[in-house]
Design a protein around this motif. Sequence first.
Motif, PDB file in Angstrom:
ATOM      1  N   PHE A  71      13.733 -26.155 -54.932  1.00 11.62           N
ATOM      2  CA  PHE A  71      12.337 -26.176 -54.783  1.00 11.62           C
ATOM      3  C   PHE A  71      11.867 -24.757 -54.970  1.00 11.62           C
ATOM      4  N   SER A  72      12.469 -23.504 -54.464  1.00 11.63           N
ATOM      5  CA  SER A  72      12.000 -22.401 -54.642  1.00 11.63           C
ATOM      6  C   SER A  72      11.619 -21.767 -56.163  1.00 11.63           C
ATOM      7  N   MET A  73      12.356 -22.642 -57.157  1.00 10.15           N
ATOM      8  CA  MET A  73      12.403 -22.300 -58.636  1.00 10.15           C
ATOM      9  C   MET A  73      10.845 -22.530 -59.196  1.00 10.15           C
ATOM     10  N   PHE A  74      10.030 -23.306 -58.460  1.00  6.39           N
ATOM     11  CA  PHE A  74       9.090 -24.176 -59.132  1.00  6.39           C
ATOM     12  C   PHE A  74       7.615 -23.376 -58.106  1.00  6.39           C
ATOM     13  N   LEU A  75       7.945 -22.273 -57.086  1.00 10.27           N
ATOM     14  CA  LEU A  75       6.893 -21.664 -56.715  1.00 10.27           C
ATOM     15  C   LEU A  75       6.792 -20.409 -57.103  1.00 10.27           C
ATOM     16  N   HIS A  76       5.450 -19.696 -57.198  1.00 10.69           N
ATOM     17  CA  HIS A  76       5.094 -18.489 -57.816  1.00 10.69           C
ATOM     18  C   HIS A  76       4.338 -17.575 -56.717  1.00 10.69           C
ATOM     19  N   GLY A  77       4.276 -16.276 -56.588  1.00  9.13           N
ATOM     20  CA  GLY A  77       3.449 -15.428 -55.632  1.00  9.13           C
ATOM     21  C   GLY A  77       2.343 -15.067 -56.198  1.00  9.13           C
ATOM     22  N   SER A  78       2.013 -15.227 -57.566  1.00  3.58           N
ATOM     23  CA  SER A  78       0.573 -14.909 -57.865  1.00  3.58           C
ATOM     24  C   SER A  78       0.565 -15.511 -59.417  1.00  3.58           C
ATOM     25  N   PHE A  79      -0.815 -15.631 -60.067  1.00  6.03           N
ATOM     26  CA  PHE A  79      -0.889 -16.113 -61.285  1.00  6.03           C
ATOM     27  C   PHE A  79      -0.205 -15.334 -62.306  1.00  6.03           C
ATOM     28  N   LEU A  80      -0.173 -13.942 -62.153  1.00  6.40           N
ATOM     29  CA  LEU A  80       0.524 -13.048 -63.099  1.00  6.40           C
ATOM     30  C   LEU A  80       2.120 -13.288 -63.095  1.00  6.40           C
ATOM     31  N   HIS A  81       2.599 -13.604 -61.879  1.00  2.00           N
ATOM     32  CA  HIS A  81       3.978 -14.007 -61.781  1.00  2.00           C
ATOM     33  C   HIS A  81       4.296 -15.350 -62.730  1.00  2.00           C
ATOM     34  N   LEU A  82       3.414 -16.236 -62.445  1.00  2.00           N
ATOM     35  CA  LEU A  82       3.436 -17.603 -63.274  1.00  2.00           C
ATOM     36  C   LEU A  82       3.411 -17.322 -64.434  1.00  2.00           C
ATOM     37  N   ALA A  83       2.204 -16.514 -65.063  1.00  2.59           N
ATOM     38  CA  ALA A  83       2.181 -16.491 -66.397  1.00  2.59           C
ATOM     39  C   ALA A  83       3.176 -15.803 -67.228  1.00  2.59           C
ATOM     40  N   GLY A  84       3.689 -14.698 -66.766  1.00  2.00           N
ATOM     41  CA  GLY A  84       4.660 -14.069 -67.297  1.00  2.00           C
ATOM     42  C   GLY A  84       6.153 -14.857 -67.393  1.00  2.00           C
ATOM     43  N   ASN A  85       6.321 -15.531 -66.486  1.00  2.00           N
ATOM     44  CA  ASN A  85       7.550 -16.756 -66.538  1.00  2.00           C
ATOM     45  C   ASN A  85       7.316 -17.583 -67.510  1.00  2.00           C
ATOM     46  N   MET A  86       6.082 -18.301 -67.489  1.00  2.00           N
ATOM     47  CA  MET A  86       5.827 -19.177 -68.658  1.00  2.00           C
ATOM     48  C   MET A  86       5.802 -18.809 -69.748  1.00  2.00           C
ATOM     49  N   LEU A  87       5.240 -17.540 -70.224  1.00  2.00           N
ATOM     50  CA  LEU A  87       5.508 -16.966 -71.456  1.00  2.00           C
ATOM     51  C   LEU A  87       6.948 -16.853 -72.194  1.00  2.00           C
ATOM     52  N   PHE A  88       7.689 -16.352 -71.387  1.00  2.00           N
ATOM     53  CA  PHE A  88       9.171 -16.204 -71.546  1.00  2.00           C
ATOM     54  C   PHE A  88       9.657 -17.575 -71.750  1.00  2.00           C
ATOM     55  N   LEU A  89       9.476 -18.698 -70.828  1.00  5.55           N
ATOM     56  CA  LEU A  89       9.996 -19.943 -71.129  1.00  5.55           C
ATOM     57  C   LEU A  89       9.453 -20.658 -72.297  1.00  5.55           C
ATOM     58  N   TRP A  90       8.093 -20.435 -72.801  1.00  6.33           N
ATOM     59  CA  TRP A  90       7.589 -20.737 -73.986  1.00  6.33           C
ATOM     60  C   TRP A  90       8.159 -20.346 -75.200  1.00  6.33           C
ATOM     61  N   ILE A  91       8.462 -19.073 -75.055  1.00  2.70           N
ATOM     62  CA  ILE A  91       9.010 -18.335 -76.295  1.00  2.70           C
ATOM     63  C   ILE A  91      10.520 -18.730 -76.526  1.00  2.70           C
ATOM     64  N   TYR A  92      11.193 -18.552 -75.472  1.00  2.00           N
ATOM     65  CA  TYR A  92      12.790 -19.000 -75.674  1.00  2.00           C
ATOM     66  C   TYR A  92      13.258 -20.249 -75.423  1.00  2.00           C
ATOM     67  N   GLY A  93      12.410 -20.939 -74.813  1.00  2.00           N
ATOM     68  CA  GLY A  93      13.103 -22.356 -74.324  1.00  2.00           C
ATOM     69  C   GLY A  93      13.358 -23.342 -75.690  1.00  2.00           C
ATOM     70  N   ASP A  94      12.343 -23.336 -76.521  1.00  2.00           N
ATOM     71  CA  ASP A  94      12.320 -24.350 -77.570  1.00  2.00           C
ATOM     72  C   ASP A  94      13.737 -24.371 -78.349  1.00  2.00           C
ATOM     73  N   ASN A  95      14.104 -23.207 -78.650  1.00  2.00           N
ATOM     74  CA  ASN A  95      15.355 -23.020 -79.330  1.00  2.00           C
ATOM     75  C   ASN A  95      16.531 -23.360 -78.369  1.00  2.00           C
ATOM     76  N   ALA A  96      16.518 -22.887 -77.142  1.00  2.71           N
ATOM     77  CA  ALA A  96      17.702 -23.345 -76.249  1.00  2.71           C
ATOM     78  C   ALA A  96      17.666 -24.862 -76.194  1.00  2.71           C
ATOM     79  N   GLU A  97      16.528 -25.478 -76.099  1.00  2.00           N
ATOM     80  CA  GLU A  97      16.563 -27.034 -75.738  1.00  2.00           C
ATOM     81  C   GLU A  97      16.866 -27.780 -76.983  1.00  2.00           C
ATOM     82  N   HIS A  98      16.783 -27.240 -78.318  1.00  2.00           N
ATOM     83  CA  HIS A  98      16.908 -27.777 -79.480  1.00  2.00           C
ATOM     84  C   HIS A  98      18.600 -27.599 -79.675  1.00  2.00           C
ATOM     85  N   ARG A  99      19.028 -26.495 -79.092  1.00  2.00           N
ATOM     86  CA  ARG A  99      20.579 -26.402 -79.085  1.00  2.00           C
ATOM     87  C   ARG A  99      21.375 -27.164 -78.155  1.00  2.00           C
ATOM     88  N   LEU A 100      21.047 -27.352 -77.011  1.00  2.00           N
ATOM     89  CA  LEU A 100      21.758 -27.813 -75.954  1.00  2.00           C
ATOM     90  C   LEU A 100      21.497 -29.426 -76.016  1.00  2.00           C
TER      91      LEU A 100
END
Length: 396
Positions: free
Chosen positions: A97-126
């Motif tokens: 559950f701790s993986m889906f909690l964030h301390g602030s909006f900037l914390h969330l935004a930074g994480n989601m930006l990285f996930l959006w950039i890199y996650g699609d390639n990883a999902e397509h591969r795996l």
Amino acid sequence: MFIPVGDTPNPRNFTPWVNWFLIAVNVAIYLLISMPLAARGVSFDDPLLQEYVRYVYPSLPSILALRQVLAQISTYDLFVFVHGYKPAAPELNDLFFSMFLHGSFLHLAGNMLFLWIYGDNAEHRLGRLGYLLTYLMTGVAATLFFGMFAGKSMTPLVGASGAISGVLGLYFLLFPRNKVKVFIALFPFFFNTVLLPARLVLGIYIVVDNLLPFLTGAQSNVAFGAHLGGFFAGLAVAWVGEHFAWRWPWTDSFWRLGSAKAKQPIAEEPVSHSPLLDIRNALAHNDPDQAIEALARIDRSEVAQLEPNDCVVLANWLEDTGHPIAATRLLRSCLANHQHADNLADVYLMLGLMRLRQGQPTAAYQYLLNVFDYDPSPETAARAREALNQIDMYRH
């Protein structure tokens, strides 16, 4: 200021549903749980508040008066204290559950930006299920790695950073030829978006932003240990996946090819029984059956003596007889044993064609581009270009 804003190439005609789902879940939890609870104060009579202050207050700077601390505490702080991962009081449900909690909006935004950039390639591969399981698994590994160095701390760890670092570890190993679009702002002289090698960007992230602060013991709210644990867990998953051609080992009876240690020679054993000699004889007479039989007996030292061109022929025979894991292991061993050879173009071509035949164009793309780094023959270069033209999975 350096901010990654995208990457290239990306999967074409592919919708990363799992990656979008993970982003949506993180955002929804922040909007529906984190924000409302952060706006609510706490009751001083709440027993949970007393427990929170008892465990967390000693870790705060001593100059903060207790009254000031209490004035800053929200209901969300207590919610995080209950559901965040506490190294001194680990619980299985908190681990996830701790993986889906964030301390602030900037914390969330930074994480989601990285996930959006890199996650699609990883999902397509795996694949969708493989990507989801890997995301959760590397997130757990990141949290546990963090906990190893946190001692008896009751300060809760939250955030998707560990799991996302796992995605970055996957990306680092699986997409070495990709580029990352980075917005650079050096006020007031330079403002522009540039393309940088993915491994350079991720190397800076892991070494400069995390490893050095972790080793020097820098004081920060950033969980450097979780980032490192997730990244190395992602690297491990990618290495194992590539090692076994992203298949279960038991589906290929030759999956342990070349893993045995060299045997001591037996004096009375005929020389013709040497697997390496049998393989060379099979190559000379174009005899796949003899080669496959000998490959079942070959050891690590003998694999190292095979030339790159021999490995290509043998890998082709192995794949034709239903041994894709063995074929992959043989080619990757060849690359490791002949790192400085200048005739590896055909090895990379073979790996790329194999991945293309296995329905893995994202992996094929990386290998096929490597062909042109090793002065390929006109025929090899033409086959690599033809294969790249078949991959309608990318756009710049």
